[in-house]
Write a protein that holds these residues in place. Sequence first.
Motif, PDB file in Angstrom:
ATOM      1  N   LEU A   1     -61.591  45.146   3.533  1.00 20.74           N
ATOM      2  CA  LEU A   1     -60.628  46.124   3.047  1.00 20.74           C
ATOM      3  C   LEU A   1     -59.217  45.562   3.206  1.00 20.74           C
ATOM      4  CD1 LEU A   1     -62.044  49.309   4.797  1.00 20.74           C
ATOM      5  CD2 LEU A   1     -62.467  48.586   2.453  1.00 20.74           C
ATOM      6  N   ALA A   2     -58.366  45.896   2.263  1.00 22.04           N
ATOM      7  CA  ALA A   2     -56.956  45.504   2.350  1.00 22.04           C
ATOM      8  C   ALA A   2     -56.133  46.535   1.583  1.00 22.04           C
ATOM      9  CB  ALA A   2     -56.741  44.115   1.758  1.00 22.04           C
ATOM     10  N   VAL A   3     -54.958  46.843   2.092  1.00 20.12           N
ATOM     11  CA  VAL A   3     -54.075  47.824   1.452  1.00 20.12           C
ATOM     12  C   VAL A   3     -52.849  47.126   0.893  1.00 20.12           C
ATOM     13  CG1 VAL A   3     -52.612  49.848   1.841  1.00 20.12           C
ATOM     14  CG2 VAL A   3     -54.860  49.711   2.920  1.00 20.12           C
ATOM     15  N   ALA A   4     -52.510  47.495  -0.340  1.00 19.94           N
ATOM     16  CA  ALA A   4     -51.269  47.032  -0.978  1.00 19.94           C
ATOM     17  C   ALA A   4     -50.687  48.204  -1.743  1.00 19.94           C
ATOM     18  CB  ALA A   4     -51.531  45.861  -1.916  1.00 19.94           C
ATOM     19  N   GLY A   5     -49.512  48.668  -1.309  1.00 19.36           N
ATOM     20  CA  GLY A   5     -48.880  49.799  -1.980  1.00 19.36           C
ATOM     21  C   GLY A   5     -49.753  51.033  -1.890  1.00 19.36           C
ATOM     22  N   ARG A   6     -50.046  51.619  -3.031  1.00 21.73           N
ATOM     23  CA  ARG A   6     -50.843  52.848  -3.072  1.00 21.73           C
ATOM     24  C   ARG A   6     -52.320  52.598  -3.321  1.00 21.73           C
ATOM     25  NH1 ARG A   6     -51.598  56.043  -7.230  1.00 21.73           N
ATOM     26  NH2 ARG A   6     -51.694  55.127  -9.290  1.00 21.73           N
ATOM     27  N   TRP A   7     -52.762  51.327  -3.119  1.00 26.55           N
ATOM     28  CA  TRP A   7     -54.143  50.957  -3.410  1.00 26.55           C
ATOM     29  C   TRP A   7     -54.846  50.379  -2.183  1.00 26.55           C
ATOM     30  CZ3 TRP A   7     -56.088  52.599  -7.847  1.00 26.55           C
ATOM     31  CH2 TRP A   7     -55.219  52.830  -8.912  1.00 26.55           C
ATOM     32  N   LEU A   8     -56.102  50.779  -1.997  1.00 25.43           N
ATOM     33  CA  LEU A   8     -57.002  50.187  -1.026  1.00 25.43           C
ATOM     34  C   LEU A   8     -57.943  49.270  -1.804  1.00 25.43           C
ATOM     35  CD1 LEU A   8     -58.426  50.042   1.796  1.00 25.43           C
ATOM     36  CD2 LEU A   8     -59.839  51.953   0.991  1.00 25.43           C
ATOM     37  N   TYR A   9     -57.934  47.977  -1.477  1.00 28.45           N
ATOM     38  CA  TYR A   9     -58.810  47.013  -2.149  1.00 28.45           C
ATOM     39  C   TYR A   9     -60.089  46.888  -1.335  1.00 28.45           C
ATOM     40  CZ  TYR A   9     -55.012  46.085  -5.263  1.00 28.45           C
ATOM     41  OH  TYR A   9     -54.034  46.249  -6.202  1.00 28.45           O
ATOM     42  N   VAL A  10     -61.228  46.887  -2.025  1.00 26.74           N
ATOM     43  CA  VAL A  10     -62.537  46.906  -1.388  1.00 26.74           C
ATOM     44  C   VAL A  10     -63.371  45.749  -1.910  1.00 26.74           C
ATOM     45  CG1 VAL A  10     -64.633  48.265  -1.015  1.00 26.74           C
ATOM     46  CG2 VAL A  10     -62.414  49.435  -1.247  1.00 26.74           C
ATOM     47  N   ALA A  11     -63.899  44.936  -0.990  1.00 25.48           N
ATOM     48  CA  ALA A  11     -64.795  43.837  -1.345  1.00 25.48           C
ATOM     49  C   ALA A  11     -66.206  44.241  -0.946  1.00 25.48           C
ATOM     50  CB  ALA A  11     -64.389  42.561  -0.607  1.00 25.48           C
ATOM     51  N   GLU A  12     -67.110  44.262  -1.899  1.00 21.40           N
ATOM     52  CA  GLU A  12     -68.510  44.547  -1.606  1.00 21.40           C
ATOM     53  C   GLU A  12     -69.262  43.224  -1.506  1.00 21.40           C
ATOM     54  OE1 GLU A  12     -69.332  48.827  -3.770  1.00 21.40           O
ATOM     55  OE2 GLU A  12     -69.932  47.004  -4.806  1.00 21.40           O
ATOM     56  N   SER A  13     -70.078  43.102  -0.460  1.00 15.53           N
ATOM     57  CA  SER A  13     -70.934  41.929  -0.350  1.00 15.53           C
ATOM     58  C   SER A  13     -72.352  42.346  -0.721  1.00 15.53           C
ATOM     59  CB  SER A  13     -70.882  41.341   1.058  1.00 15.53           C
ATOM     60  OG  SER A  13     -71.348  42.279   1.992  1.00 15.53           O
ATOM     61  N   ALA A  14     -73.236  41.356  -0.838  1.00 13.90           N
ATOM     62  CA  ALA A  14     -74.622  41.623  -1.211  1.00 13.90           C
ATOM     63  C   ALA A  14     -75.537  40.897  -0.243  1.00 13.90           C
ATOM     64  CB  ALA A  14     -74.879  41.167  -2.644  1.00 13.90           C
ATOM     65  N   ALA A  15     -76.623  41.564   0.176  1.00 21.49           N
ATOM     66  CA  ALA A  15     -77.574  40.955   1.101  1.00 21.49           C
ATOM     67  C   ALA A  15     -78.466  39.936   0.397  1.00 21.49           C
ATOM     68  CB  ALA A  15     -78.424  42.033   1.755  1.00 21.49           C
ATOM     69  N   ALA A  16     -78.634  40.094  -0.902  1.00 20.18           N
ATOM     70  CA  ALA A  16     -79.480  39.194  -1.679  1.00 20.18           C
ATOM     71  C   ALA A  16     -78.886  39.047  -3.076  1.00 20.18           C
ATOM     72  CB  ALA A  16     -80.895  39.752  -1.759  1.00 20.18           C
ATOM     73  N   PRO A  17     -79.180  37.948  -3.757  1.00 21.01           N
ATOM     74  CA  PRO A  17     -78.568  37.710  -5.066  1.00 21.01           C
ATOM     75  C   PRO A  17     -78.847  38.789  -6.110  1.00 21.01           C
ATOM     76  CG  PRO A  17     -79.587  35.709  -4.254  1.00 21.01           C
ATOM     77  CD  PRO A  17     -79.968  36.819  -3.307  1.00 21.01           C
ATOM     78  N   GLN A  18     -79.962  39.513  -5.987  1.00 19.06           N
ATOM     79  CA  GLN A  18     -80.268  40.536  -6.985  1.00 19.06           C
ATOM     80  C   GLN A  18     -79.448  41.812  -6.797  1.00 19.06           C
ATOM     81  OE1 GLN A  18     -82.455  39.289  -4.786  1.00 19.06           O
ATOM     82  NE2 GLN A  18     -83.543  40.926  -3.746  1.00 19.06           N
TER      83      GLN A  18
END
Length: 176
Positions: free
Chosen positions: A1-18
């Motif tokens: 998670l990261a905040v810039a201005g009025r936005w929260l940026y979210v990175a989703e990871s995956a446990a498997a390639p599918q």
Amino acid sequence: LAVAGRWLYVAESAAAPQDRARLLRVAIDSAQNDFLRVQQIDLPADLSGAGTPYGYQDLAITYGVHTYLAVTASQQSLGVSMRRSPPDGGKVFLIDLDQCTVVGGRLTAGADAIARVVFPAGQGKGPQFIASAGVRDGSLRFILSDALDNNSGLATVLVGLTPEGRFLGEPRVNTI
């Protein structure tokens, strides 16, 4: 998670390639009509979907003339494993958020808004955590940890900036 201005940026990871992983931002200013609205960030194919089979690992924001988002994406699981195949190179890229456009309710990062990090031979196998080191002497700077680079798992990432805040050249990686 990261905040810039009025936005929260979210990175989703995956446990498997599918599994599907996304890079998103969420409006977090409760005084605005779009509070909690989610926007997907559209990236080029090599930086999304099958190009990032384990999703996105970490984010970092840096403020300068523009606002910049750094993203790490591994090409393989970074979890504990007894046997590991030869590591594929991971991906790290920088997005100039001020060069992105909103199209159809999605934030689109075009080619001029992205700087891809190219790692030296034998490095960049499992980029994991990234942190901002600010802007200094006309360069945007980050600190990067790499889970799979034996004896060279900590590095800096630097890219020059024009006086107007645009990326200048390719990012450089230096092992610490």
